[in-house]
Design a protein around this motif. Sequence first.
Motif, PDB file in Angstrom:
ATOM      1  N   LYS A   1       0.839  -1.210   0.000  1.00  0.00           N
ATOM      2  CA  LYS A   1       0.000   0.000   0.000  1.00  0.00           C
ATOM      3  C   LYS A   1       0.872   1.257   0.000  1.00  0.00           C
ATOM      4  O   LYS A   1       0.645   2.184  -0.786  1.00  0.00           O
ATOM      5  N   GLU A   2       1.870   1.267   0.867  1.00  0.00           N
ATOM      6  CA  GLU A   2       2.728   2.454   0.969  1.00  0.00           C
ATOM      7  C   GLU A   2       3.504   2.714  -0.313  1.00  0.00           C
ATOM      8  O   GLU A   2       3.654   3.848  -0.751  1.00  0.00           O
ATOM      9  N   GLU A   3       4.012   1.637  -0.899  1.00  0.00           N
ATOM     10  CA  GLU A   3       4.879   1.786  -2.071  1.00  0.00           C
ATOM     11  C   GLU A   3       4.092   1.708  -3.377  1.00  0.00           C
ATOM     12  O   GLU A   3       4.663   1.886  -4.454  1.00  0.00           O
TER      13      GLU A   3
END
Lengths: 281, 187
Positions: free
Chosen positions: A59-61
Amino acid sequence: MRTIETKEIVAAVSRLSQEANFFLPEDVLDSLRQACIAEISPIGRQTLNQIIENAILAKEEQIAICQDCGTAVIYLEVGQDVHITGGDLYAAVNEGVRQGYANGYLRKSMVGQPFSARINTQDNTPAIIHTDIVPGDRLKIIVMPKGGGSENMSRLFMLTPSDGRKGIFDAVIRAVDEAGSNPCPPVIVGVGIGGTAEKAMEIANKALLRSVGAPNPDAEVNALEKELLTRINALGIGPQGFGGKITALAVHIETFPAHIAGMPLAVNLQCHVARHKEIVL
Amino acid sequence: MKKWNITTPLDEKTIEKLKAGDQVLITGTIYSARDAAHKRMAEALDKGEVLPFDIRNQIIYYMGPAPARPGWAIGSSGLTTSGRMDSYAPRLMAEGLKGMIGKGNRNQSVKDAMKKYRAVYFAAIGGAGALIARSIKKGEVIAYEDLGAEAIRVLQVENFPATVINDVDGGDLYEQGREKYGASALS
């Protein structure tokens, strides 16, 4: 009559294909967190923690949760008062898949001729498209990337009326037991009972779109879901098959009326990367 | 269950000490290959050709990655189901392959070959492709480029996490796990 341009559909499918592959639904994450508390096996807990960590990293990347970005299974609910302009609806859906898989750095996993040449189509098309015509003037699009490892564990059992409840238990448990670690447990077990062979498969797959653990509204069916989940989680397969009590996060059953001679039963196992995203245009 | 840091190529001492259930962190060079690449390797051996890399003492990772985003060495890189490689694996072990990483049960002929040729089967966490990608520092296609995601890649890995499923003595974590946590054991 309401008009929807195919270019809106292309853009929506492209975006949903990417979001589905980057962002694990919150209900799946919550279910994995609860599983982590309930799991008694240390290696099982460690595995579940890494699965959660992986989802957060993806999700973050904004990279694919799983390298198998799936066959693009797409459900269209087309309102009967919708008029689609600007070209072919299915061509638009496939163009959306093409763009989404290219722009999202997603793996293209479809091969053309399936039994000899098996040459990759290079753009993850064709999508598998299911269309329902429904009342209203809206178009609902659901994108469900389906991984190959768990799909390979799908089973169809042409049960007959005398097989009854016991037949249902034996078939579903056999499917999960034989699949073992192949479908990347913990899995969500989609079960379709009734209809014809293809109807049972269809509703088994659709059952996977439910929020994880959401009960079938029919009390008798829900009782079956609960008992099956208990018995599946007594197999000891555990997260990734390393041993443990969380082999399945949920059992979702859908039913359909059947012929007097038959009781088809389909099982579709969904890996823990239970991806799907939807939009209403 | 022990934890080991191991390096490739695998040596005999390392292979013999690994037991089902042990956790390892692998550092060094490994090779990725899945369905289509295995078919081609088998065809190469049929024709009496050499394999596209020196397989002796190496590990094959059953994996076809997602494309790399800029700034990443590789895209999401999780494992695939090993059973589909069962018909090819004993032959590669006969050529010197010492380790395989994937998920799911192996058939009896693969288990027998692991004992005979002294090779180990590891699993990583299926579906954790983003996390696994972080331990891959470099990935480069070395053969069958036309296969795209299924091409053979050489991967430089650092502390790649895996669990021993089948060891050289016949130990099997999948069986042990069921025995330990199945209903009959817990009742």
